[in-house]
Design an enzyme around this catalytic site. Structure first.
Site, PDB file in Angstrom:
ATOM      1  N   SER A   1       0.841  -1.206   0.000  1.00 55.63           N
ATOM      2  CA  SER A   1       0.000   0.000   0.000  1.00 55.63           C
ATOM      3  C   SER A   1       0.870   1.249   0.000  1.00 55.63           C
ATOM      4  CB  SER A   1      -0.883   0.053   1.250  1.00 55.63           C
ATOM      5  OG  SER A   1      -1.438  -1.187   1.518  1.00 55.63           O
TER       6      SER A   1
ATOM      7  N   HIS B   1      -4.962  -1.293  -4.588  1.00 51.82           N
ATOM      8  CA  HIS B   1      -3.889  -2.088  -5.182  1.00 51.82           C
ATOM      9  C   HIS B   1      -4.201  -2.329  -6.647  1.00 51.82           C
ATOM     10  CE1 HIS B   1      -1.841  -3.587  -1.471  1.00 51.82           C
ATOM     11  NE2 HIS B   1      -2.990  -3.258  -0.943  1.00 51.82           N
TER      12      HIS B   1
ATOM     13  N   HIS C   1      -3.343 -11.197  -0.715  1.00 51.62           N
ATOM     14  CA  HIS C   1      -3.403 -11.298   0.747  1.00 51.62           C
ATOM     15  C   HIS C   1      -4.190 -12.536   1.138  1.00 51.62           C
ATOM     16  CE1 HIS C   1      -2.911  -6.959  -0.081  1.00 51.62           C
ATOM     17  NE2 HIS C   1      -2.184  -6.941   1.028  1.00 51.62           N
TER      18      HIS C   1
ATOM     19  N   TYR D   1      -6.162 -12.693   3.585  1.00 53.24           N
ATOM     20  CA  TYR D   1      -7.538 -12.334   3.974  1.00 53.24           C
ATOM     21  C   TYR D   1      -8.485 -12.252   2.787  1.00 53.24           C
ATOM     22  CZ  TYR D   1      -6.193  -7.537   2.683  1.00 53.24           C
ATOM     23  OH  TYR D   1      -5.741  -6.433   2.015  1.00 53.24           O
ATOM     24  N   GLU D   2      -7.928 -12.163   1.595  1.00 53.00           N
ATOM     25  CA  GLU D   2      -8.790 -12.112   0.410  1.00 53.00           C
ATOM     26  C   GLU D   2      -9.416 -13.477   0.134  1.00 53.00           C
ATOM     27  OE1 GLU D   2      -7.279  -9.443  -2.947  1.00 53.00           O
ATOM     28  OE2 GLU D   2      -5.470  -9.795  -1.783  1.00 53.00           O
TER      29      GLU D   2
ATOM     30  N   ALA E   1       2.263  -1.965   4.511  1.00 54.96           N
ATOM     31  CA  ALA E   1       1.740  -1.028   5.492  1.00 54.96           C
ATOM     32  C   ALA E   1       1.522  -1.829   6.769  1.00 54.96           C
ATOM     33  CB  ALA E   1       0.416  -0.453   5.012  1.00 54.96           C
TER      34      ALA E   1
ATOM     35  N   MET F   1      -0.849  -7.661   7.768  1.00 55.78           N
ATOM     36  CA  MET F   1      -1.567  -8.778   7.147  1.00 55.78           C
ATOM     37  C   MET F   1      -0.894  -9.300   5.878  1.00 55.78           C
ATOM     38  SD  MET F   1      -5.350  -7.084   7.438  1.00 55.78           S
ATOM     39  CE  MET F   1      -5.833  -6.119   8.879  1.00 55.78           C
ATOM     40  N   SER F   2       0.400  -9.060   5.758  1.00 56.53           N
ATOM     41  CA  SER F   2       1.073  -9.523   4.529  1.00 56.53           C
ATOM     42  C   SER F   2       2.508  -9.924   4.835  1.00 56.53           C
ATOM     43  CB  SER F   2       1.039  -8.416   3.468  1.00 56.53           C
ATOM     44  OG  SER F   2       1.871  -7.348   3.856  1.00 56.53           O
TER      45      SER F   2
ATOM     46  N   ASN G   1      -0.266   3.626  10.833  1.00 59.33           N
ATOM     47  CA  ASN G   1      -1.156   3.961  11.964  1.00 59.33           C
ATOM     48  C   ASN G   1      -0.584   3.293  13.201  1.00 59.33           C
ATOM     49  OD1 ASN G   1      -2.194   1.460  10.339  1.00 59.33           O
ATOM     50  ND2 ASN G   1      -2.862   1.124  12.460  1.00 59.33           N
TER      51      ASN G   1
ATOM     52  N   HIS H   1      -9.323   1.935   7.239  1.00 58.36           N
ATOM     53  CA  HIS H   1      -8.508   1.703   6.051  1.00 58.36           C
ATOM     54  C   HIS H   1      -8.123   3.038   5.417  1.00 58.36           C
ATOM     55  CE1 HIS H   1      -6.802  -0.386   2.682  1.00 58.36           C
ATOM     56  NE2 HIS H   1      -7.648   0.143   1.821  1.00 58.36           N
TER      57      HIS H   1
HETATM   58  N1  HPA Z   1      -3.009  -3.928  11.625  1.00 59.24           N
HETATM   59  C1  HPA Z   1      -2.867  -4.835  10.650  1.00 59.24           C
HETATM   60  N2  HPA Z   1      -2.521  -4.510   9.421  1.00 59.24           N
HETATM   61  C2  HPA Z   1      -2.309  -3.212   9.145  1.00 59.24           C
HETATM   62  C3  HPA Z   1      -2.460  -2.218  10.111  1.00 59.24           C
HETATM   63  C4  HPA Z   1      -2.828  -2.606  11.421  1.00 59.24           C
HETATM   64  O1  HPA Z   1      -2.974  -1.784  12.341  1.00 59.24           O
HETATM   65  N3  HPA Z   1      -2.182  -1.035   9.509  1.00 59.24           N
HETATM   66  C5  HPA Z   1      -1.876  -1.317   8.219  1.00 59.24           C
HETATM   67  N4  HPA Z   1      -1.947  -2.642   7.988  1.00 59.24           N
END
Ligand code: HPA
Length: 264
Positions: free
Chosen positions: A20, A51, A73, A75-76, A103, A201-202, A225, A237
């Site tokens: 990202s 993406h 990912h 999660y997809e 990210a 998550m990656s 974040n 997001h």
């Molecule tokens: N948690 C998980 N994945 C992320 C986060 C988060 O806070 N920020 C960006 N990707």
């Protein structure tokens, strides 16, 4: 192979997975050829907002690179084997060195949103593993070492280039969560107790596949974040995307400098 029929057989020096915020870097390659994932036989198709789904091959800072503009990912809904398939394709194309970016949420309370973090190691507590299942000996060993999953020499290069640019580069442990829910505050506290500095998550599946293939890997996170429960605000997001956008120029400058001086 389909891809070589499109890009030719000139050796590629670095594979890059652009997470990202960094995807636009793929637009900056010269003499580039782009191939949509949907056109590549057996490739999954990326679904997440923000993406693009393309392989872009070209020249960046004097190096021939292959960029994944967007990744797959877990999660997809893909299996871990699908998530890492492009890494195995890179290997099949002769690529032996990899840069992975992402990210991530900051767990270490000394971090600030917008920081860049060199990944020195990772934690994966969920049971699934991309190398679960039959092992293809031609790719790698059944049981393989993960003690240098993030290459020390490449990490030193990243530290050096950040310092040359007068840029602060945090370092730490990236902990994988499957998502797509962000972590709970309790999970973030647990991650911190376990030694994590960031959550995301990656990247971890890709780093595991790369180790299996004995590819040298450099990993850098953009802390978009602070992870859940640290600040008195909700996680969204859009915050992730906005910070990615804000940091893009700095992140790109660092990746360019690293690429320029990458040992090949
Ligand atoms: N948690 C998980 N994945 C992320 C986060 C988060 O806070 N920020 C960006 N990707």
């Amino acid at each position: 192979m389909f891809i070589t029929s499109r890009i030719g057989s000139e050796p590629i020096e670095i594979g890059m997975v652009l997470g990202s915020g960094l995807g636009d870097l793929a637009e900056e390659l010269s003499d580039s050829v782009a191939i949509s994932y949907k056109d590549i036989p057996h490739f999954p198709v990326s679904t997440v907002f923000g993406h693009k789904g393309r392989l872009v091959v070209g020249t960046l800072e004097g190096k021939r690179v292959l960029c994944m503009q967007g990744r797959f990912h877990y999660y997809e809904g893909y299996g871990m084997d699908q998530v890492v398939f492009p890494i195995q394709v890179m290997h099949a194309l002769g690529i032996t060195q990899l840069l992975v970016t992402n990210a991530a949420g900051g767990v270490n309370t000394t971090f600030r949103s917008g920081d860049l973090m060199l990944i020195t190691d990772h934690i994966r507590l969920i049971a699934d593993n991309p190398m679960r299942g039959p092992n293809y000996e031609s790719l790698g060993e059944r049981f393989f070492d993960m003690s240098n999953a993030y290459d020390e020499e490449l990490s030193d290069l990243a530290r050096r280039e950040a310092s040359e640019l007068g840029m602060e580069l945090q370092e730490g442990i990236y902990m994988f969560f499957a998502g797509p829910s962000f972590e709970t505050p309790a999970e973030v506290r647990a991650a911190r107790i376990l030694g994590a500095d960031a959550v995301g998550m990656s990247t971890v599946p890709e780093a595991i596949a790369a180790s299996h293939l004995q590819m040298k890997t450099l990993g850098i996170s953009c802390i978009t974040n602070m992870a859940a429960g640290i600040l008195a605000q909700k996680l969204t997001h859009s915050e992730v995307m906005e910070t990615g956008e804000r940091v893009k120029e700095r992140f790109t400058a660092l990746v360019r400098a690293i690429t320029r001086n990458w040992p090949v």
